[in-house]
Scaffold this active site. Structure first.
Site, PDB file in Angstrom:
ATOM      1  N   TRP A 134       7.401  -0.524  -8.446  1.00 59.39           N
ATOM      2  CA  TRP A 134       8.515  -1.141  -7.711  1.00 59.39           C
ATOM      3  C   TRP A 134       9.722  -1.283  -8.635  1.00 59.39           C
ATOM      4  O   TRP A 134      10.831  -0.885  -8.287  1.00 59.39           O
ATOM      5  CB  TRP A 134       8.078  -2.524  -7.186  1.00 59.39           C
ATOM      6  CG  TRP A 134       9.137  -3.222  -6.379  1.00 59.39           C
ATOM      7  CD1 TRP A 134       9.434  -3.019  -5.056  1.00 59.39           C
ATOM      8  CD2 TRP A 134      10.038  -4.237  -6.827  1.00 59.39           C
ATOM      9  NE1 TRP A 134      10.463  -3.841  -4.660  1.00 59.39           N
ATOM     10  CE2 TRP A 134      10.850  -4.595  -5.721  1.00 59.39           C
ATOM     11  CE3 TRP A 134      10.244  -4.891  -8.053  1.00 59.39           C
ATOM     12  CZ2 TRP A 134      11.857  -5.572  -5.806  1.00 59.39           C
ATOM     13  CZ3 TRP A 134      11.241  -5.863  -8.139  1.00 59.39           C
ATOM     14  CH2 TRP A 134      12.036  -6.201  -7.019  1.00 59.39           C
TER      15      TRP A 134
ATOM     16  N   THR B 216       3.973   1.342  -0.983  1.00 54.95           N
ATOM     17  CA  THR B 216       4.663   1.305  -2.279  1.00 54.95           C
ATOM     18  C   THR B 216       3.769   1.889  -3.362  1.00 54.95           C
ATOM     19  O   THR B 216       4.211   2.686  -4.199  1.00 54.95           O
ATOM     20  CB  THR B 216       5.040  -0.153  -2.607  1.00 54.95           C
ATOM     21  OG1 THR B 216       5.684  -0.732  -1.472  1.00 54.95           O
ATOM     22  CG2 THR B 216       5.951  -0.240  -3.817  1.00 54.95           C
TER      23      THR B 216
ATOM     24  N   PHE C  59       4.409  -7.788  -9.305  1.00 53.14           N
ATOM     25  CA  PHE C  59       5.616  -8.486  -8.852  1.00 53.14           C
ATOM     26  C   PHE C  59       6.269  -9.079 -10.091  1.00 53.14           C
ATOM     27  O   PHE C  59       5.580  -9.405 -11.055  1.00 53.14           O
ATOM     28  CB  PHE C  59       5.256  -9.613  -7.886  1.00 53.14           C
ATOM     29  CG  PHE C  59       4.930  -9.147  -6.501  1.00 53.14           C
ATOM     30  CD1 PHE C  59       4.101  -8.050  -6.285  1.00 53.14           C
ATOM     31  CD2 PHE C  59       5.436  -9.813  -5.406  1.00 53.14           C
ATOM     32  CE1 PHE C  59       3.789  -7.632  -5.005  1.00 53.14           C
ATOM     33  CE2 PHE C  59       5.124  -9.400  -4.117  1.00 53.14           C
ATOM     34  CZ  PHE C  59       4.306  -8.309  -3.915  1.00 53.14           C
TER      35      PHE C  59
ATOM     36  N   LYS D 258       0.827  -1.211   0.000  1.00 50.17           N
ATOM     37  CA  LYS D 258       0.000   0.000   0.000  1.00 50.17           C
ATOM     38  C   LYS D 258       0.865   1.267   0.000  1.00 50.17           C
ATOM     39  O   LYS D 258       0.622   2.187  -0.784  1.00 50.17           O
ATOM     40  CB  LYS D 258      -0.919  -0.008   1.216  1.00 50.17           C
ATOM     41  CG  LYS D 258      -2.240   0.628   0.965  1.00 50.17           C
ATOM     42  CD  LYS D 258      -3.268   0.305   2.011  1.00 50.17           C
ATOM     43  CE  LYS D 258      -2.829  -0.480   3.199  1.00 50.17           C
ATOM     44  NZ  LYS D 258      -1.628  -0.217   3.898  1.00 50.17           N
TER      45      LYS D 258
ATOM     46  N   PHE E  84      -3.800  -1.029   6.169  1.00 51.55           N
ATOM     47  CA  PHE E  84      -4.267  -2.386   5.887  1.00 51.55           C
ATOM     48  C   PHE E  84      -5.400  -2.428   4.858  1.00 51.55           C
ATOM     49  O   PHE E  84      -5.437  -1.605   3.953  1.00 51.55           O
ATOM     50  CB  PHE E  84      -4.641  -3.114   7.185  1.00 51.55           C
ATOM     51  CG  PHE E  84      -3.438  -3.363   8.069  1.00 51.55           C
ATOM     52  CD1 PHE E  84      -2.283  -3.941   7.571  1.00 51.55           C
ATOM     53  CD2 PHE E  84      -3.457  -3.013   9.405  1.00 51.55           C
ATOM     54  CE1 PHE E  84      -1.172  -4.173   8.386  1.00 51.55           C
ATOM     55  CE2 PHE E  84      -2.349  -3.244  10.219  1.00 51.55           C
ATOM     56  CZ  PHE E  84      -1.220  -3.824   9.700  1.00 51.55           C
TER      57      PHE E  84
ATOM     58  N   ALA F  59      -3.933  -0.053  11.374  1.00 53.90           N
ATOM     59  CA  ALA F  59      -5.382   0.151  11.370  1.00 53.90           C
ATOM     60  C   ALA F  59      -6.118  -1.020  12.004  1.00 53.90           C
ATOM     61  O   ALA F  59      -7.323  -0.944  12.200  1.00 53.90           O
ATOM     62  CB  ALA F  59      -5.882   0.379   9.954  1.00 53.90           C
TER      63      ALA F  59
ATOM     64  N   LYS G 237       8.275  -7.554   9.458  1.00 51.69           N
ATOM     65  CA  LYS G 237       7.695  -6.950   8.262  1.00 51.69           C
ATOM     66  C   LYS G 237       8.580  -5.846   7.689  1.00 51.69           C
ATOM     67  O   LYS G 237       8.413  -5.420   6.555  1.00 51.69           O
ATOM     68  CB  LYS G 237       6.308  -6.395   8.623  1.00 51.69           C
ATOM     69  CG  LYS G 237       5.346  -6.434   7.461  1.00 51.69           C
ATOM     70  CD  LYS G 237       4.001  -5.840   7.861  1.00 51.69           C
ATOM     71  CE  LYS G 237       3.267  -5.326   6.651  1.00 51.69           C
ATOM     72  NZ  LYS G 237       2.182  -4.433   6.996  1.00 51.69           N
TER      73      LYS G 237
ATOM     74  N   ARG H 131       2.172   7.447   6.835  1.00 54.39           N
ATOM     75  CA  ARG H 131       2.249   7.256   8.272  1.00 54.39           C
ATOM     76  C   ARG H 131       3.664   6.834   8.666  1.00 54.39           C
ATOM     77  O   ARG H 131       4.336   6.130   7.933  1.00 54.39           O
ATOM     78  CB  ARG H 131       1.228   6.198   8.685  1.00 54.39           C
ATOM     79  CG  ARG H 131      -0.195   6.609   8.317  1.00 54.39           C
ATOM     80  CD  ARG H 131      -1.096   5.400   8.183  1.00 54.39           C
ATOM     81  NE  ARG H 131      -0.545   4.440   7.229  1.00 54.39           N
ATOM     82  CZ  ARG H 131      -0.735   3.144   7.274  1.00 54.39           C
ATOM     83  NH1 ARG H 131      -1.477   2.626   8.220  1.00 54.39           N
ATOM     84  NH2 ARG H 131      -0.197   2.349   6.384  1.00 54.39           N
TER      85      ARG H 131
END
Lengths: 587, 587
Positions: free
Chosen positions: A439, A81, A411, A79, A323, A295, A113, A102
């Site tokens: 990405w 990214t 990806f 998110k 999230f 969240a 993570k 955030r």
């Protein structure tokens, strides 16, 4: 540019990109800010939002873009990214764009993570400052919050040790008569410290505090973080800071930070933190960072202050809600936008082939372990079986009056047929859909997404809340459970139901927002249920009272406010180059 | 200028003085620093010490002035005030002067004693930033320290839950086999939180940590603060950070932060904090702030890095050692100067009529309560009876080879005869003596002190340590107890003696410094014994092992690493002006 993220770690890309990063002076020139609106803090700066808002109060707002996601795997589906890639893509289109994200929590950064700086070429820089405490907001929250606990526990000790007459003579204090079994507030620390989840404090003698059960939560779950997310200005913060319920007294009345006479000092710790910090995307779009993540157990929204400033400074302002759409977007929609009065133009639903495969029945994804083969080899059938989770989230966003843009966050293992299956389903559901390779390629890879978002922003939409503030707490929870999570109903424990009834009958809680605490790993309360679970009810075991933020927080399932550090945490791989002072190993 | 401190609170004087405070750019010009040697942080800046030291490595050092005190009342006798007044006085004499003080702890700032910004016209500005976390060093220490505890407790949980084979497969970790009864390290928080002094952690189930006793100390007592005080550079810090003993394993071997693979990440939190922060006196002399207070339970010295930078930048550099000469100066002398290799030119012994009266038998002084009349009305006899404490401290300083300057830190209630009694006694003992009215008059009031210090700096002195590093731990403690505290001897508890013997017999502890933990409120271990206690022995109950700092810390008496918040704490009176963001009520 772009960098090759298959060969460079994120912290290495950040280090390269930082070489041309705008300085505070550069930002001032670029954004047309006045001298005293920019407060330098090392390589970063804070924006004096009160001065900026006063100067630009008559300028019309830009377009307001929210980024959310389908139910993620434990690895997250990008998110941040996607938010950063979208800013970079809009930047490539020549648009005046910026955003507000955030601040990451030290918990995930030091655990599994990693930080939340995006990834690859869609990166927030400088990654070290961003990941290692930024300009100190979480530390300030930690000090403000724990000072309230110091005030509470010292008061309980002194009230136990002294008579009413002594209390009056020594301290000019009245007895608060706090019920030690009804202390609502815990301590906080910004790590995954499961050892502090349930503790006993105040062991020893007469001057060693008050013996009772207590707990630590992760700092970002603090009510003060919630307050930072939603306050209008310092006066609003000062007022809310005095209204935090720390406990109940023996007659059942709330005891607040105001009663403890600690709210002024708590606010003193937050004076700097009310100003958002300005960072940069790897392609040098301005991106503020303000308020915190999670969240699931917190409001998990970038701040209203950040969004208000961004909408004045930028023609397109990108913000992020934590999230998946069932929790992050639901709070953006019914809590944050209700407080801010702002109306978003579009919501971007971040989707990955990996997460859809998981929802389609793929094997369990465990953070820290290698991905099973199903996720790295083509399997269109698994993707198709997982699509209902995405359709559910599209439908949730539609209930707010907006038509989402589905972003397939690409990806390198995704195949053409897998992507086509998602696109077909999203378009069949009437949503815009864009494949985005930010990405790998940065803004150049996000042009399709940028165009879809610009297009959607020009579409008429009528933003509306899920429920009116007049609706009673239990009715609201039932509506959220059914309409957003897809539950058949809600099951309250007797304790939670009693608390809910008390809250419903007390007029002072009537205009409080409902801030659900629920896992982000499933539409349900059970993180193991993927896809779109059917035939279940949402169990509520407690309702937290955040009376400073004006939130009532129903707790669903077994979720805890203190995550745990895993057996293979990220801190093992973080180090410092002692010659240059550079931090290595952040991801 | 000067301001009237009988009518203005310290925070009000600071607010006025801040109007002309040098900006980071001003300091760069004034101190002849290069652009990248100054890192702005809001109104303050950090100094990049590695760059400055490299550029100035061939410049001769300035004069090195240390400020200490007689045994204080619980209110403190103005060591910081005297340090700042001396800088201001030397400034008035046209001397290139600066200093390095210690960052205050949130504990006293929010409790009784207030912040440590000096007072009146001898004030460190800006008082808000200084008092409310400065540029984040204590927060960074807190995060680095508590991350080690997260690593430790998570490891203990995982080792309990998994077999050797699982540990190897899941995490590539060997079993450390930590003895839960021999955990050396606690958690930290920067408040007086007596409720966290003795706790039980890890209650709950299999994933809720490891159930055991634990504790929180105040942040400034952290070994990482000790490390910050004494490190040479970042490489030195990284090495020490891996050597902290967190516990012993079941075979009695130390388990370190290096064994937990957390030292790199801990250092990452400290990268910015290795650079001292530059503040200002109220008369605009440059004053760095680096490392922390509390020479009773910590090393309590401004940093070696700060002093090294100051000696290059200033012709006269003023530094401060915590509390009285028996503990603060003793550590400056035998620990800090041994590590730094620097030789001080003079020590200033801060003395007040108030403290001498207390030592002479005056009634108990209780922080937060009004002073008894004996302290506000002339009583030469009480002063004279208290003078032996001052003479003892003069004698302690003499043992280092320096002849101290006694500074009578004037209060407006002091009378001429009281002051003369002190001056006569100090001069009879062969010390220089100066009355100083810096609180009331700023630098103009400190000219006599400045002249005495300049004079003393030109005197030949031969600085020498109290004991050689070859001396065994128990012999050193006995020497400190007899020669510095005036005890008849030392009494070790059986546990402490066993630990001392173990430490003496292990070659790796031979070159460790001895860092005493003892109350500052008496020459003895008993805070109620004033003056110069006679006929007593020093009880040692434990020896803390700070193997990163390379300190062994004998604990004398009942002193705790976590002070308590009183029944009338300062946070009650701290608030924020919500229109301007200014913090009010700091003192």
């Amino acid at each position: 540019m772009p960098y090759d993220p298959t060969k460079m770690a994120d912290w290495q890309i950040s280090e390269e990109a930082e070489k041309n990063m705008p300085t505070p002076d550069d930002w001032r020139d670029r954004l047309g800010l006045e001298k005293d609106e920019v407060i330098p803090v090392g390589r970063l700066c804070r924006l004096n939002f009160m001065k900026i808002m006063e100067r630009l109060k008559d300028k019309p707002d830009g377009k307001y873009i929210e980024v959310t996601a389908i139910t993620p795997t434990p690895l997250g589906e990008g998110k941040s990214t996607t938010s950063l890639g979208l800013m970079e893509g809009l930047g490539k289109r020549g648009v005046n764009v910026g955003g507000c994200l955030r601040q990451p929590s030290g918990g995930p950064t030091m655990n599994i993570k990693g930080t939340a700086a995006g990834g690859g070429n869609a990166l927030l820089i400088p990654m070290t400052e961003f990941s290692m405490g930024l300009t100190g907001d979480i530390n300030n929250i930690m000090n403000a919050h724990n000072l309230a606990m110091v005030a509470l526990t010292a008061r309980m000790q002194h009230e136990r040790n002294y008579t009413d007459e002594q209390l009056e003579r020594l301290t000019k204090m009245r007895r608060l008569d706090i019920d030690p079994t009804r202390v609502e507030m815990g301590w906080i620390i910004d790590f995954c410290a499961q050892a502090l989840r349930n503790i006993v404090i105040g062991l020893g003698g007469r001057y060693d505090g008050y013996t009772m059960q207590s707990r630590f939560g992760i700092a970002v779950s603090s009510e003060i973080m919630a307050i930072l997310s939603i306050v209008r200005d310092l006066a609003d913060m000062r007022e809310r800071m005095a209204n935090i319920t720390v406990a109940f007294d023996k007659r059942g009345n709330p005891v607040t930070t105001g009663d403890l006479e600690v709210a002024g000092a708590m606010t003193a710790f937050m004076v700097e933190s009310i100003n958002p910090t300005l960072c940069s995307t790897a392609e040098y779009q301005p991106c503020m960072v303000h308020a915190g993540p999670f969240a699931n157990i917190a409001v998990g929204q970038s701040s209203i202050i950040g969004d208000r400033v961004g909408l004045k400074l930028f023609d397109y302002h990108v913000t992020e809600s934590g999230f998946a759409a069932d929790i992050g977007f639901e709070k953006f929609w019914n809590v944050k936008c209700r407080y801010s009065g702002l109306k978003p133009h579009v919501s971007v639903l971040t989707t990955t082939i990996r997460a859809l495969k998981m929802h389609g029945g793929g094997p369990k994804v465990v953070a820290g372990l290698p991905l099973p083969e199903e996720y790295t080899k083509e399997n269109v059938e698994l993707v198709e079986k997982g699509i209902p989770n995405m359709l559910h989230m599209i439908n949730v966003i539609r209930k707010s009056g907006m038509n989402p843009v589905v972003c397939i966050n690409a990806f390198h293992t995704d195949t053409k047929d897998e992507i086509e299956a998602v696109r077909k389903a999203a378009e069949a559901a009437g949503a815009r859909c864009a494949l985005s390779e930010h990405w790998l390629k940065g803004g150049e890879g996000a042009l399709e997404l940028a165009d879809a978002v610009i297009d959607a922003c020009n579409e008429q939409s009528e933003f509306k809340f899920l429920y009116p503030l007049e609706m009673k707490l239990r009715d609201r929870v039932e509506m959220i459970a059914k309409e957003v999570y897809g539950a058949d109903g809600v099951a309250w424990t007797p304790e939670a139901e009693a608390k809910a009834k008390m809250l419903e009958s007390d007029p002072k809680y009537q205009d409080f927002a409902t801030m659900m605490v629920k896992t982000h790993l499933s539409l349900s309360h059970d993180p193991s249920l993927k896809g779109v679970p059917k035939g279940w009810v949402l169990p509520i075991r407690d309702v937290l009272i955040y009376s400073g933020a004006k939130f009532l927080c129903p707790m669903a399932g077994t979720i805890s406010l203190m995550p745990g550090t895993s057996s293979n945490p990220a801190f093992r791989r973080i180090d410092v180059d002692v010659k240059t002072g550079k931090v290595m190993g952040l991801f």
